[in-house]
Design an enzyme around this catalytic site. Sequence first.
Site, PDB file in Angstrom:
ATOM      1  N   ASP A  58       0.826  -1.205   0.000  1.00  0.00           N
ATOM      2  CA  ASP A  58       0.000   0.000   0.000  1.00  0.00           C
ATOM      3  C   ASP A  58       0.864   1.260   0.000  1.00  0.00           C
ATOM      4  O   ASP A  58       0.488   2.277  -0.580  1.00  0.00           O
ATOM      5  CB  ASP A  58      -0.989   0.010   1.173  1.00  0.00           C
ATOM      6  CG  ASP A  58      -2.274   0.755   0.819  1.00  0.00           C
ATOM      7  OD1 ASP A  58      -2.747   0.604  -0.325  1.00  0.00           O
ATOM      8  OD2 ASP A  58      -2.787   1.510   1.659  1.00  0.00           O
ATOM      9  N   GLU A 221      -9.673  -3.039  -6.087  1.00  0.00           N
ATOM     10  CA  GLU A 221      -9.576  -3.017  -4.622  1.00  0.00           C
ATOM     11  C   GLU A 221      -9.675  -4.438  -4.050  1.00  0.00           C
ATOM     12  O   GLU A 221      -8.928  -4.807  -3.147  1.00  0.00           O
ATOM     13  CB  GLU A 221     -10.663  -2.124  -4.012  1.00  0.00           C
ATOM     14  CG  GLU A 221     -10.437  -0.628  -4.241  1.00  0.00           C
ATOM     15  CD  GLU A 221      -9.253  -0.063  -3.446  1.00  0.00           C
ATOM     16  OE1 GLU A 221      -8.824  -0.672  -2.446  1.00  0.00           O
ATOM     17  OE2 GLU A 221      -8.748   1.003  -3.854  1.00  0.00           O
TER      18      GLU A 221
HETATM   19  C1  LIG Z   1      -5.327   0.184  -2.578  1.00  0.00           C
HETATM   20  C2  LIG Z   1      -5.735   1.444  -1.885  1.00  0.00           C
HETATM   21  N1  LIG Z   1      -6.921   1.990  -2.174  1.00  0.00           N
HETATM   22  C3  LIG Z   1      -7.310   3.126  -1.553  1.00  0.00           C
HETATM   23  C4  LIG Z   1      -6.499   3.742  -0.632  1.00  0.00           C
HETATM   24  C5  LIG Z   1      -6.985   4.976   0.081  1.00  0.00           C
HETATM   25  N2  LIG Z   1      -6.485   6.180  -0.465  1.00  0.00           N
HETATM   26  C6  LIG Z   1      -5.360   6.739   0.004  1.00  0.00           C
HETATM   27  O1  LIG Z   1      -4.684   6.326   0.902  1.00  0.00           O
HETATM   28  C7  LIG Z   1      -5.256   3.141  -0.364  1.00  0.00           C
HETATM   29  N3  LIG Z   1      -4.399   3.651   0.535  1.00  0.00           N
HETATM   30  N4  LIG Z   1      -4.911   1.982  -0.996  1.00  0.00           N
END
Ligand SMILES: Cc1ncc(CNC=O)c(N)n1
Length: 232
Positions: A58, A221
Site C-alpha cells: 500500500d 480493490e
Molecule cells: C489500494 C488502496 N486503495 C485506496 C487507498 C486509500 N487512499 C489513500 O490512501 C489506499 N491507501 N490503498
Amino acid sequence: MKNLETSSMEEPEKTGMIDTWLDKHSSIYTAATRHAFVVSIRDGSVDLSSFRTWLGQDYLFVRGFVPFVANVLIRAGKESGESSDMEVILGGLASLYDEIEWFKREGSKWNVDFSTIVPQKANQEYRRFLEALMSSEVKYAVIMTAFWAIEAVYQESFAHCLEDGNKTPAELTGACHRWGNDGFKKYCLSVKNIAERCLENASSEVLAEAENVLVRVLEHELAFWEMSRGGN
Ligand SMILES: Cc1ncc(CNC=O)c(N)n1
C-alpha cells in the site's frame, strides 16, 4: 441525442447515480468493503505477515496515487466550474503527505523495509489502471467517480474495523483510524457530491463509462486485498 429522462414532466425521485450503481453491483461492492482480510483485522485473527504485505504494497500504491490525485486537482481547477472542488481535492492531496510519513513510521514499527519491496501483480495492474485514467480523454465526471470509489472502499473497510464489537488489535487501530475516522468519511462524502453533480449533467456515454470505471475500481480493490491476504 436528447436525454429521454428530461422529457418527462414529472421529476422522478432523486437517487444519486452512484448509489444506484452500488445497488446494482452490490456483490462486488460488498466483496471490496468486507473482505476477509479486513474482517480478520476487525476480529483480531489477522495474520501479521499479511498485514506487513499490505503495508509495503500500500505504501507503493499510495506513492502512485499521489500523481493521480494531483491530476484530479489540475482538472478541478480547469474543468469543474465549481471553485470549491479544488479545495476538497487539495485537502485530500495534503493529507497524503501525512499519510506517507505515517507509512514510514509503520514501516519501521513492523520492520518492513520499503526500499526492497517490489510491487506485486495486483498492485501493478491497479497503478496502470490509474495511469490510464489520467489521460485527458477521460472525462472529469469519470475520474471523479473513480476517485470517490478508491477512497470510499478504504473508508468503509477501515470504519468497519472500528465499529461496535470489534476486536481489532491495539497495534492496528492506527491504520483503522487513518481511513475509518469521521473526517475522512466527510471528505469522501464531499468527493461523492462532486462526482454526483458532474454525473447529473453527463451524457449517457459518459454515464456508462463512469459506471464501468466504478466497477473496475471495486475489482482492483478486491484484488489488492486478495494480494495482501496471500502474503509476500
Ligand atoms: C489500494 C488502496 N486503495 C485506496 C487507498 C486509500 N487512499 C489513500 O490512501 C489506499 N491507501 N490503498
